[in-house]
Enzyme design. Structure first.
Site, PDB file in Angstrom:
ATOM      1  N   THR A 169       4.434 -12.026  16.806  1.00 27.68           N
ATOM      2  CA  THR A 169       3.504 -11.255  17.638  1.00 27.68           C
ATOM      3  C   THR A 169       4.093  -9.875  17.943  1.00 27.68           C
ATOM      4  O   THR A 169       5.307  -9.724  18.123  1.00 27.68           O
ATOM      5  CB  THR A 169       3.192 -11.990  18.947  1.00 27.68           C
ATOM      6  N   GLU A 170       3.210  -8.885  18.015  1.00 26.53           N
ATOM      7  CA  GLU A 170       3.633  -7.506  18.200  1.00 26.53           C
ATOM      8  C   GLU A 170       3.202  -6.913  19.535  1.00 26.53           C
ATOM      9  O   GLU A 170       3.709  -5.864  19.941  1.00 26.53           O
ATOM     10  CB  GLU A 170       3.071  -6.647  17.062  1.00 26.53           C
ATOM     11  N   GLY A 194       8.382 -19.299  22.263  1.00 27.97           N
ATOM     12  CA  GLY A 194       8.569 -18.220  23.212  1.00 27.97           C
ATOM     13  C   GLY A 194       8.548 -18.710  24.639  1.00 27.97           C
ATOM     14  O   GLY A 194       9.024 -19.815  24.929  1.00 27.97           O
ATOM     15  N   ASP A 196       6.402 -18.325  28.738  1.00 30.72           N
ATOM     16  CA  ASP A 196       5.176 -18.726  29.427  1.00 30.72           C
ATOM     17  C   ASP A 196       3.927 -18.079  28.835  1.00 30.72           C
ATOM     18  O   ASP A 196       2.920 -18.731  28.589  1.00 30.72           O
ATOM     19  CB  ASP A 196       5.264 -18.349  30.909  1.00 30.72           C
ATOM     20  N   GLY A 238      15.054 -19.684  24.279  1.00 28.87           N
ATOM     21  CA  GLY A 238      15.904 -18.897  25.166  1.00 28.87           C
ATOM     22  C   GLY A 238      16.220 -19.618  26.452  1.00 28.87           C
ATOM     23  O   GLY A 238      16.100 -20.833  26.581  1.00 28.87           O
TER      24      GLY A 238
END
Length: 551
Positions: A169-170, A194, A196, A238
């Site tokens: 995604t960008e 990724g 939330d 992460g």
């Protein structure tokens, strides 16, 4: 292999090499498992092992390395044939890992027979995904999402022969917008890697796309939404915040039992499926958001609103904002109208936690479907009794799941269920700061957090809220209430003090309007998960003396 009457495969039993010894290996299709044991009198209980077929990841023909070939003088004179079985190894705290065991024999035909038999059984696992659409947020989780996927998740997908289309995604809402454009029906699932925001994007995009293709108007709060059968997989990436504001951390803990990328990837590979209730949030016949975990007004809304101004602080902003909000001790006056969830079997105060194969979720769904069939959805919502509560509240929380997280192992509502078509509405009335602290502390221990005179909890299928400040301008709830509300509960007289609005925290995102209408949609979506397993011990092919120790 010959087949038994009815096409059933008989047991395949062979003496195969494992490490330096021969083991009796059994493929039992009827019981659905692969087992091996030492035929000699057992010295350790761990030497009798089995793994369910449903938890085998793959099987491959293997070339024995030099160390593995050095297993006996007589075997050195003969070419050995081997195959490796990759399977799910269950560790503590619901953590899953990929493990493997290699069997060998001197008969090439026997080796091929085992490989073919295992692969045929894996092909019969129809719930397993073959093709996935993966969205990776490269900026989520301290920019660790892409690395975690490439190093920990992609190799497992490749091992399981799962093909993937990966989208990096960008910008914000990239995944959501993309899901309205691509052919989603060629995929067996959508995976988000990724934090939330990424899960929220994928959930809104996928559910919204299904409604659009089905001709459903999402702005109609009474619309019966179409179930989304394309499963969503969550790969947490992460360092997660370990807060309770309704994040993917919360969702993973409530549906898998742990927030771990490898565990989540293995649940996707074996094709687990966990239905999930989704709440739609509207304001004045306009769709705002979907919620799957927490809708919080007051305390949790104020924390989120304040923390958004301090993003530069990183994850510690939640602790800072939480402490600041606690000291401010704001309360908010308003009106709540709700419909009790009479179709459910449990209650928020019982001890029946939602676990794998939950009986309450299955039974509640059946009863809700029967109600819709008998009297029709419109008739049911128009005639069923509503109840109204007016008062001053420190916090108003509606949860579709327990919302468990590391800091609150039981969550906001320990007995909330994932797929029973209801939400637990928790009302924390105005009280002293000390009493509110006692309430918050109980989220971290085993005491009943609802056992306070200022805390009420209801199991509901829909509710509406209007703040005192907006009641004069937005009288929809009270106009409806005069016509159809049956019971009024007033514990506090009207007061003009502290007339301010809080913010709704919807799964970690703020809502612009304080006056909302919420409705729970039973099992609207599905996750690659199985719920929290009651007993997460090593049931599959390994006990404490694992196969690796025997090689």
């Amino acid at each position: 292999m010959e087949r038994l009457p009815g096409g059933r495969r008989p047991r395949l039993v062979s003496s195969l090499g494992l490490g330096r010894r021969s083991w009796e290996v059994t493929l039992d299709e009827e019981r659905g498992r692969l087992a091996w044991r030492d035929p000699r009198p057992p010295r350790r209980a761990g030497e009798n092992c089995f793994v369910p077929i449903s938890e085998i990841i793959s099987v491959e023909e293997t070339e024995l390395n030099k160390k593995q070939r050095n297993i006996g003088k007589w075997q050195k004179m003969t070419k050995l044939h081997a195959f490796t079985v990759y399977y799910v190894k269950k560790a503590r705290n619901h953590r899953w890992r990929c493990s493997d065991v290699t069997f060998w024999c001197v008969d090439e035909h026997l080796c091929n027979q085992w490989i073919q038999a295992l692969k045929e059984l894996l092909e019969m696992q129809k719930s397993r995904p073959k093709q996935l659409l993966v969205y990776i947020n490269p900026y989520g989780g301290k920019r660790q999402g892409k690395r975690i996927y490439e190093q920990k998740v992609a190799p497992l997908f490749s091992l399981a022969s799962i093909s993937t289309d990966v989208v990096i995604t960008e910008h914000a809402n990239h995944a959501k917008d993309n899901l309205f454009e691509v052919n989603i029906y060629k995929y067996d699932g959508v995976v988000c890697v990724g934090g939330d925001g990424m899960f929220s994007e994928v959930m809104h995009g996928l559910v919204g796309r299904i409604q659009k293709d089905s001709g459903i108007d999402q702005n109609n709060p009474k619309a019966s939404l179409v179930q989304c059968n394309i499963r969503i997989g969550i790969i947490p990436a992460g360092i997660l915040h370990q807060d309770c504001k309704g994040s993917t951390d919360c969702i993973c803990y409530s549906t898998v039992g742990i927030s771990d990328p490898v565990t989540s990837a293995l649940h996707i590979i074996v094709g687990d499926c966990q239905p999930l209730d989704v709440s739609s949030v509207h304001h004045n016949n306009m769709f705002l958001k979907y919620s799957v975990s927490l809708l919080g007004y007051g305390f949790y809304g104020d924390i989120l609103k304040d923390s958004e101004k301090k993003r530069w602080m990183g994850p510690m902003r939640y602790d800072y904002s939480g402490f600041k909000t606690f000291l401010s001790h704001h309360y908010y006056e308003g009106t709540i109208a709700y419909q009790p969830a009479k179709h459910t079997l449990g209650s928020p105060r019982d001890k029946d936690s939602c676990r794998t194969g939950c009986y309450i979720c299955k039974k509640s769904e059946q009863q809700l479907a029967e109600q819709h069939k008998d009297c029709g959805l419109k008739h049911e919502e128009g005639e069923e009794e509503w109840k109204v509560i007016k008062g001053k509240f420190l916090a108003i929380n509606a949860v579709n799941m327990s919302c468990a997280c590391p800091r609150s192992p039981k969550g906001l509502s320990p007995a909330a269920h994932l797929a029973d078509g209801s939400a637990d509405l928790i009302l924390v009335r105005k009280c002293s700061r000390f009493d509110f602290l006692r309430y918050l502390v109980r989220h971290t221990n085993q005491d009943d957090q609802f056992d306070f005179p200022f805390v009420d909890v209801y199991r509901v299928k829909s509710f509406q809220f209007t703040s005192k400040l907006s009641e004069d301008n937005e009288s929809n709830v009270m106009d409806i209430g005069k016509k159809r509300f049956g019971q009024f509960c007033r514990d506090h007289p009207a007061c003009c003090c502290n007339i301010v609005n809080s913010t709704w925290n919807c799964d970690g995102e703020t809502l612009d309007s304080s006056a909302i209408e919420v409705r729970v949609h039973c099992q609207l979506m599905k996750l690659f998960a199985r719920g929290i397993e009651e007993n997460c011990k090593d049931e599959a092919a390994y006990s404490q003396n694992s196969a690796e120790q025997l090689l």
